[in-house]
Design a protein around this motif. Structure first.
Motif, mmCIF file in Angstrom:
data_model
loop_
_atom_site.group_PDB
_atom_site.id
_atom_site.type_symbol
_atom_site.label_atom_id
_atom_site.label_comp_id
_atom_site.label_asym_id
_atom_site.label_seq_id
_atom_site.Cartn_x
_atom_site.Cartn_y
_atom_site.Cartn_z
ATOM 1 N N LEU A 42 7.367 -22.797 -2.472
ATOM 2 C CA LEU A 42 7.072 -23.249 -3.829
ATOM 3 C C LEU A 42 6.073 -24.402 -3.821
ATOM 4 N N GLU A 43 5.146 -24.339 -4.775
ATOM 5 C CA GLU A 43 4.200 -25.426 -4.995
ATOM 6 C C GLU A 43 4.494 -26.171 -6.290
ATOM 7 N N ARG B 89 14.147 -32.315 1.548
ATOM 8 C CA ARG B 89 12.766 -32.282 2.029
ATOM 9 C C ARG B 89 12.162 -30.932 1.682
ATOM 10 N N HIS B 90 10.959 -30.965 1.149
ATOM 11 C CA HIS B 90 10.230 -29.741 0.848
ATOM 12 C C HIS B 90 8.776 -29.958 1.232
ATOM 13 N N GLU B 91 8.283 -29.121 2.114
ATOM 14 C CA GLU B 91 6.956 -29.342 2.695
ATOM 15 C C GLU B 91 5.802 -28.994 1.766
ATOM 16 N N ARG B 92 6.014 -28.024 0.840
ATOM 17 C CA ARG B 92 4.887 -27.466 0.094
ATOM 18 C C ARG B 92 4.807 -27.916 -1.357
ATOM 19 N N LEU B 93 5.875 -28.465 -1.908
ATOM 20 C CA LEU B 93 5.910 -28.747 -3.344
ATOM 21 C C LEU B 93 4.841 -29.762 -3.732
ATOM 22 N N ARG B 94 4.017 -29.383 -4.720
ATOM 23 C CA ARG B 94 2.928 -30.242 -5.184
ATOM 24 C C ARG B 94 3.191 -30.823 -6.577
ATOM 25 N N ALA C 190 3.828 -33.295 0.174
ATOM 26 C CA ALA C 190 2.680 -32.686 -0.495
ATOM 27 C C ALA C 190 2.644 -32.981 -1.988
ATOM 28 N N LEU C 191 3.647 -33.686 -2.519
ATOM 29 C CA LEU C 191 3.757 -33.857 -3.965
ATOM 30 C C LEU C 191 2.614 -34.704 -4.519
ATOM 31 N N VAL C 192 1.878 -34.121 -5.449
ATOM 32 C CA VAL C 192 0.755 -34.789 -6.107
ATOM 33 C C VAL C 192 1.147 -35.254 -7.504
ATOM 34 N N HIS C 193 2.005 -34.487 -8.171
ATOM 35 C CA HIS C 193 2.291 -34.690 -9.590
ATOM 36 C C HIS C 193 3.800 -34.758 -9.795
ATOM 37 N N LEU C 194 4.288 -35.911 -10.282
ATOM 38 C CA LEU C 194 5.706 -36.098 -10.576
ATOM 39 C C LEU C 194 5.859 -36.506 -12.031
#
Length: 322
Positions: free
Chosen positions: A134-135, A151-156, A180-184
């Motif tokens: 999931l992204e 922990r999630h490696e891909r979530l953006r 990888a999270l860009v947007h929260l």
């Protein structure tokens, strides 16, 4: 303000509801290609003749789910009385049928189906554990919401929309490792609807120690908006943001002044404070200080309204509560 419309776009794809009329592969001739839309699976919120799991089973049987990139979970029957545990179980059981899934939204439920603070939620951890690719993940509703530290490696992109987000869930997000999270985007809500978090619960986010890629931070729809802004005035995470969003809450001159007199904000592309209780003088100061530096500043009071009791007590409200 209430949520009156279902998602029209998700993960940059148009949202299309999977039709009730489709019973199997032979009925799909008029449907879009599986990977070109975000599929919404939902049932009647009241007295549905079909359970959500049955509708999802039809979806799995009818669509080439190996190509599905985005999935939106709409209403399950009587979300005001029952949580999404069977929904979550069905999704997790189908994970191998959805190898291309990159975006998932749980609870695209509007006010006519169930008010946001009446939506029963559950533990979303199994979804993020099962769908490792999931992204983007979103969830609506705070009642019973559990977000364990994970922990999630891909979530953006992570969005949590509530009228009151439980402190344990806030702490779970803050303690998660999401490299990888860009947007929260967290709608923290009010104590009246279960939003019992404090600014201290946000400390790992504000320190930036667990979210090295974060560029867009929204801490909004909160009755403690002033306190959040006081903390943001010196928070290390702010220096590497492009977008700071403290909108939709009970933001007054105290919080805005803290931002203005704190660390520099001129590196931002956007500062969003819409739906606020700011004086015209503070709105002018914000625009004068930041717009000349290229920052897009939204200080629109929007539909923010307040009431005053006979004894002089002033009541102010977040944008999305009940």
């Amino acid at each position: 303000m209430t949520i009156g419309s279902h998602l029209r776009e998700f993960h940059e794809l148009p949202v299309v509801r999977f039709p009730d009329s489709v019973k199997g592969p032979g009925d799909t001739g008029q449907l879009p290609a599986p990977g070109e839309v975000a599929w919404s699976v939902a049932v009647d919120a009241y007295d549905s003749e079909e359970g959500w799991e049955d509708a999802f089973a039809r979806f799995l049987a009818s669509i080439d789910t190996t190509k599905v990139r985005a999935l939106v979970v709409g209403a399950w029957s009587e979300a005001y009385d029952s949580g999404p545990e069977p929904v979550i179980e069905a999704l997790v059981a189908a994970k191998d049928r959805l190898p291309a899934l990159r975006a998932l939204f749980l609870g695209d439920i509007v006010m006519e189906e169930c008010e946001i603070s009446w939506i029963n939620q559950g533990d979303v951890g199994p979804l993020l554990t099962a769908f490792t690719q999931l992204e983007e993940f979103g969830v609506r509703g705070g009642q019973g919401l559990v977000f364990p530290a994970l922990r999630h490696e891909r979530l953006r992109k992570l969005t949590v929309e509530t009228g009151g987000m439980p402190a344990e869930a806030v702490r779970g997000v803050a303690a998660s490792d999401l490299p990888a999270l860009v947007h929260l985007d967290l709608w923290l809500g009010t104590s009246e609807y279960g939003g019992d978090s404090e600014v201290a619960d946000l400390a790992p986010i504000l320190a930036g120690t667990r979210l090295p890629s974060l560029r867009h931070l929204a801490l909004r729809n909160s009755e403690m908006q002033d306190d959040i802004c006081v903390a943001l005035a010196s928070a290390p995470v702010v220096a590497r943001l492009d977008v700071l969003d403290v909108s939709m809450g009970v933001l007054t001159d105290d919080g805005a002044t803290a931002l203005l007199t704190g660390q520099p904000l001129t590196h931002l592309t956007t500062l969003d404070l819409h739906h606020n209780y700011l004086s015209s003088a503070i709105r002018d100061r914000l625009r004068d200080s930041l717009e000349a530096e290229g920052v897009q500043v939204d200080v629109d009071p929007d539909d923010a309204d307040s009431d005053e009791d006979d004894d002089g007590t002033v009541w102010r409200f977040v944008a999305v509560g009940e």
